[in-house]
Design a protein around this motif. Sequence first.
Motif, PDB file in Angstrom:
ATOM      1  N   TYR A 253       0.837  -1.211   0.000  1.00 16.46           N
ATOM      2  CA  TYR A 253       0.000   0.000   0.000  1.00 16.46           C
ATOM      3  C   TYR A 253       0.870   1.257   0.000  1.00 16.46           C
ATOM      4  O   TYR A 253       0.641   2.193  -0.760  1.00 16.46           O
ATOM      5  N   ARG A 254       1.897   1.241   0.846  1.00 14.36           N
ATOM      6  CA  ARG A 254       2.713   2.453   0.984  1.00 14.36           C
ATOM      7  C   ARG A 254       3.757   2.585  -0.114  1.00 14.36           C
ATOM      8  O   ARG A 254       4.001   3.677  -0.627  1.00 14.36           O
ATOM      9  N   VAL A 255       4.419   1.467  -0.441  1.00 14.77           N
ATOM     10  CA  VAL A 255       5.585   1.528  -1.332  1.00 14.77           C
ATOM     11  C   VAL A 255       5.224   1.114  -2.760  1.00 14.77           C
ATOM     12  O   VAL A 255       5.718   1.694  -3.737  1.00 14.77           O
ATOM     13  N   GLY A 256       4.404   0.072  -2.903  1.00 13.50           N
ATOM     14  CA  GLY A 256       3.986  -0.342  -4.236  1.00 13.50           C
ATOM     15  C   GLY A 256       5.070  -1.020  -5.044  1.00 13.50           C
ATOM     16  O   GLY A 256       5.096  -0.925  -6.277  1.00 13.50           O
ATOM     17  N   ALA A 269      14.193  -3.493  -2.661  1.00 10.74           N
ATOM     18  CA  ALA A 269      12.966  -3.336  -3.444  1.00 10.74           C
ATOM     19  C   ALA A 269      13.331  -3.292  -4.923  1.00 10.74           C
ATOM     20  O   ALA A 269      14.442  -2.900  -5.291  1.00 10.74           O
ATOM     21  N   VAL A 270      12.376  -3.713  -5.755  1.00  7.97           N
ATOM     22  CA  VAL A 270      12.632  -3.869  -7.192  1.00  7.97           C
ATOM     23  C   VAL A 270      11.632  -3.045  -7.996  1.00  7.97           C
ATOM     24  O   VAL A 270      10.418  -3.148  -7.766  1.00  7.97           O
ATOM     25  N   ALA A 296      11.493   5.674   3.774  1.00 10.28           N
ATOM     26  CA  ALA A 296      12.307   6.164   2.659  1.00 10.28           C
ATOM     27  C   ALA A 296      11.825   5.580   1.328  1.00 10.28           C
ATOM     28  O   ALA A 296      11.765   6.291   0.310  1.00 10.28           O
ATOM     29  N   LEU A 297      11.453   4.307   1.328  1.00  5.72           N
ATOM     30  CA  LEU A 297      10.960   3.702   0.081  1.00  5.72           C
ATOM     31  C   LEU A 297       9.605   4.284  -0.304  1.00  5.72           C
ATOM     32  O   LEU A 297       9.326   4.517  -1.495  1.00  5.72           O
ATOM     33  N   ASP A 298       8.786   4.539   0.691  1.00  6.20           N
ATOM     34  CA  ASP A 298       7.491   5.188   0.466  1.00  6.20           C
ATOM     35  C   ASP A 298       7.725   6.553  -0.207  1.00  6.20           C
ATOM     36  O   ASP A 298       7.106   6.894  -1.226  1.00  6.20           O
ATOM     37  N   ARG A 299       8.689   7.303   0.322  1.00 11.12           N
ATOM     38  CA  ARG A 299       8.982   8.619  -0.249  1.00 11.12           C
ATOM     39  C   ARG A 299       9.545   8.484  -1.670  1.00 11.12           C
ATOM     40  O   ARG A 299       9.226   9.276  -2.553  1.00 11.12           O
ATOM     41  N   PHE A 300      10.398   7.469  -1.889  1.00 10.22           N
ATOM     42  CA  PHE A 300      10.999   7.280  -3.216  1.00 10.22           C
ATOM     43  C   PHE A 300       9.919   7.056  -4.279  1.00 10.22           C
ATOM     44  O   PHE A 300       9.918   7.703  -5.332  1.00 10.22           O
ATOM     45  N   THR A 301       8.987   6.135  -4.002  1.00  8.42           N
ATOM     46  CA  THR A 301       7.979   5.845  -5.030  1.00  8.42           C
ATOM     47  C   THR A 301       6.988   7.002  -5.171  1.00  8.42           C
ATOM     48  O   THR A 301       6.462   7.242  -6.254  1.00  8.42           O
ATOM     49  N   THR A 302       6.774   7.712  -4.078  1.00  2.61           N
ATOM     50  CA  THR A 302       5.853   8.853  -4.151  1.00  2.61           C
ATOM     51  C   THR A 302       6.478   9.996  -4.963  1.00  2.61           C
ATOM     52  O   THR A 302       5.828  10.590  -5.830  1.00  2.61           O
ATOM     53  N   ILE A 303       7.746  10.263  -4.716  1.00  6.37           N
ATOM     54  CA  ILE A 303       8.414  11.373  -5.413  1.00  6.37           C
ATOM     55  C   ILE A 303       8.630  11.041  -6.893  1.00  6.37           C
ATOM     56  O   ILE A 303       8.404  11.874  -7.772  1.00  6.37           O
TER      57      ILE A 303
END
Length: 309
Positions: A253-256, A269-270, A296-303
């Motif tokens: 849900y958060r990272v996808g 993560a891939v 941090a991964l949540d922010r990466f995919t969001t950004i």
Amino acid sequence: MTTYTTTSFQPVLDRIAEEIAGLTDRGAPADYIPALAAGDPADFGMAVAELDGTVYGVGDWRRPFSTQSVTKVFTLALALAGEGDALWAHVGREPSGDPFNSLVQLEYENGIPRNPFINAGALVVTDRLHRLTGDASGSLLNFLRAESGNPELAFDTAVAASEATHGDRNAALAHFMASYGNITGPVPDLLREYFRQCSLEASCADLALATGFLARHGLRADGTRLLTRSQAKQVNAVMLTCGTYDAAGDFAYRVGLPGKSGVGGAVVAVVPGRCTLCVWSPGLDSRGNSVAGVTALDRFTTITGLSVF
Ligand code: GLU
């Protein structure tokens, strides 16, 4: 949606590190393995590797840490490459809904663990790999050295010894599955291989590079094939549904992205066809995932908008 070019990963990482620096609640290091208990939740590193091996990083991205369950991705891939679909007769591919070291489902389900990323499933995979290669931990180490380009990767014998001393739960899982005929070799040999595997020390850069074959649809760093395209898809799918303990739904849900965490505080993560990531921070949440790592991964995919969804 913004399309980020290769050169734009560094500013994204710098921005994430700045945001993470302001994170006040960072969880606590794992203490059930005494050698990990001294981890400092303030430590943070993150790396992104492109398909061609270009790596970007921020914070402690070159500093080695205890990889723990992140290694389960690589043993799964090596076992799947070695014996193909026959592996799935010995381990399932459904989320367990139970903690990673739980015994309860095993009795109801005749010694077949739910998936390769809970401890029971990883023990089965390591047993299969040991049977296939005669040296499960050595095969893992060789593979990771080759994919990361780092010949100095090594096991931490103190961590392996610490796990063996406090390994009653894993020993119980292995013996219980052996009683159903789902472990082929002697349990003490399997536990030695498994604890060595978990003790592997590597950095965010090493792990981001080593995970690259999953973003390259099964191709290794040298262009040879480890997994078929379909098998690479399967491993990614099992990571997405089962890779982050009993919080895989929340992580998706958060990272996808397909991801795998370990109690040392690392998460890989891939982004299939695009890049791989590894983030590390030793503070864990109640379900065993790195607090700063998942944020941090949540922010990466969001950004960046880089997600499988
Ligand atoms: N070596 C750890 C154990 O077997 C790995 C756990 C983890 O990282 O999930 O308990």
